[in-house]
Design a protein around this motif. Structure first.
Motif, short mmCIF file in Angstrom:
data_model
loop_
_atom_site.label_atom_id
_atom_site.label_comp_id
_atom_site.label_asym_id
_atom_site.label_seq_id
_atom_site.Cartn_x
_atom_site.Cartn_y
_atom_site.Cartn_z
N UNK A 180 22.45 45.68 33.23
CA UNK A 180 22.88 45.87 34.62
C UNK A 180 21.77 46.55 35.40
N UNK A 181 21.80 46.38 36.71
CA UNK A 181 20.79 46.93 37.61
C UNK A 181 21.45 47.86 38.63
N UNK A 182 20.67 48.74 39.25
CA UNK A 182 21.22 49.68 40.23
C UNK A 182 21.13 49.10 41.64
N UNK A 183 22.05 49.58 42.50
CA UNK A 183 22.06 49.12 43.89
C UNK A 183 23.03 49.95 44.71
N UNK A 184 22.54 50.84 45.57
CA UNK A 184 23.32 51.40 46.65
C UNK A 184 24.40 52.41 46.30
N UNK A 185 25.62 52.16 46.80
CA UNK A 185 26.69 53.14 46.85
C UNK A 185 27.49 53.20 45.55
N UNK A 186 28.69 53.82 45.62
CA UNK A 186 29.52 54.05 44.43
C UNK A 186 30.96 53.62 44.73
N UNK A 187 31.19 52.33 44.90
CA UNK A 187 32.50 51.83 45.31
C UNK A 187 33.42 51.63 44.12
N UNK A 188 33.86 52.75 43.57
CA UNK A 188 34.76 52.74 42.42
C UNK A 188 36.11 52.13 42.78
N UNK A 189 36.62 52.44 43.98
CA UNK A 189 37.93 51.92 44.36
C UNK A 189 37.97 50.40 44.33
N UNK A 190 36.91 49.76 44.79
CA UNK A 190 36.84 48.30 44.78
C UNK A 190 36.87 47.78 43.35
N UNK A 191 36.16 48.46 42.44
CA UNK A 191 36.16 48.06 41.04
C UNK A 191 37.55 48.17 40.43
N UNK A 192 38.25 49.25 40.75
CA UNK A 192 39.60 49.43 40.21
C UNK A 192 40.55 48.36 40.73
N UNK A 193 40.40 47.95 41.98
CA UNK A 193 41.22 46.85 42.50
C UNK A 193 40.96 45.56 41.74
N UNK A 194 39.68 45.27 41.42
CA UNK A 194 39.36 44.08 40.64
C UNK A 194 40.07 44.12 39.29
N UNK A 195 40.00 45.27 38.64
CA UNK A 195 40.61 45.41 37.33
C UNK A 195 42.13 45.30 37.41
N UNK A 196 42.71 45.90 38.44
CA UNK A 196 44.18 45.87 38.58
C UNK A 196 44.71 44.45 38.63
N UNK A 197 43.97 43.55 39.27
CA UNK A 197 44.42 42.17 39.36
C UNK A 197 44.44 41.49 38.00
N UNK A 198 43.63 41.99 37.07
CA UNK A 198 43.60 41.41 35.72
C UNK A 198 44.62 42.05 34.78
N UNK A 199 45.28 43.09 35.24
CA UNK A 199 46.23 43.81 34.39
C UNK A 199 47.67 43.42 34.67
N UNK A 200 47.86 42.31 35.36
CA UNK A 200 49.18 41.73 35.55
C UNK A 200 49.46 40.75 34.40
N UNK A 201 50.74 40.39 34.26
CA UNK A 201 51.11 39.35 33.29
C UNK A 201 51.77 38.20 34.03
N UNK A 202 51.12 36.99 34.14
CA UNK A 202 49.73 36.74 33.77
C UNK A 202 48.77 37.39 34.78
#
Length: 230
Positions: free
Chosen positions: A86-108
């Protein structure tokens, strides 16, 4: 393979998701050592998976900086997994990452008979977006609530309060990785102990989702007097 209740079950998936801080503050030695540590941990993850033949270990990676994105969105069996630096770039948008993960934690898309997923968060700074909304989205999913969670704080500037809230358990603490040696040890531990914990079947309705206390104890990492300190 028997489909009779109580009969043998094989290859129940364990979804392991890295959430990696790739903000600009990770540049240089931090990102280089993170890439090295994860790459070196993959064979150990394979070994743990082979010791738990009833569980199929599947790996994915989300990176977050100015934007959040999947490095590996499709779950990859650990035997087929190859780390991509992985490479570095800019800010620290953790909230956006958590939203991405949340969508994968549904069934289906998560299969109903999966074992507990593992969410492993690594960060060296302070989120620059609405991380609380992202964490709320994860906690709102059944698999997010039951996930085995691990958090690694890189260096003195990491926001341990955020990482503690991500863990969601006052009995657990983020791992402090204040040097390259400690980071390697933390990644190695997160890659193996958390998988072992998640691979344990949960008594209940057979879905693998029922309230449990996270069955692991974080290690105490050795001090590194002769090592670089971040």
């Amino acid at each position: 393979m028997s489909d009779i209740p109580g009969g043998p079950m094989a290859n129940r998936p364990v979804h392991f998701i890295w959430l990696l801080d790739c903000s600009f503050s990770m540049q240089g030695e931090k990102i280089a050592k993170l890439n090295y540590a994860i790459r070196e941990a993959v064979p150990e993850m394979r070994s743990v998976a082979h010791d738990n033949p009833a569980a199929q270990l599947l790996l994915r990676t989300v990176t977050f900086s100015t934007t959040a994105q999947w490095l590996h969105q499709t779950p990859v069996p650990v035997d087929d997994f190859t780390w991509q630096d992985v490479q570095v770039d800019g800010m620290t948008n953790l909230g956006e990452a958590l939203h991405l993960v949340a969508r994968e934690l549904q069934t289906p898309p998560m299969p109903q008979r999966a074992l507990k997923p593992v969410l492993a968060l690594v960060s060296d700074g302070v989120p620059t977006d609405d991380w609380k909304a992202g964490l709320k989205a994860v906690d709102a999913t059944p698999w997010g609530r039951k996930a085995v969670r691990v958090a690694i704080a890189i260096g003195a500037d990491a926001d341990r309060g955020v990482l503690q809230e991500f863990l969601g358990n006052p009995e657990l603490q983020p791992l402090d990785a204040n040097s390259p040696k400690q980071l390697a040890a933390a990644i190695r531990w997160a890659s193996t102990a958390a998988v072992k914990a998640a691979s344990q079947p949960v008594a209940g309705d057979g879905s693998g989702v029922s309230p449990v206390k996270q069955p692991y104890a974080p290690p105490v990492l050795d001090d590194d007097d002769d090592d670089d300190v971040w």
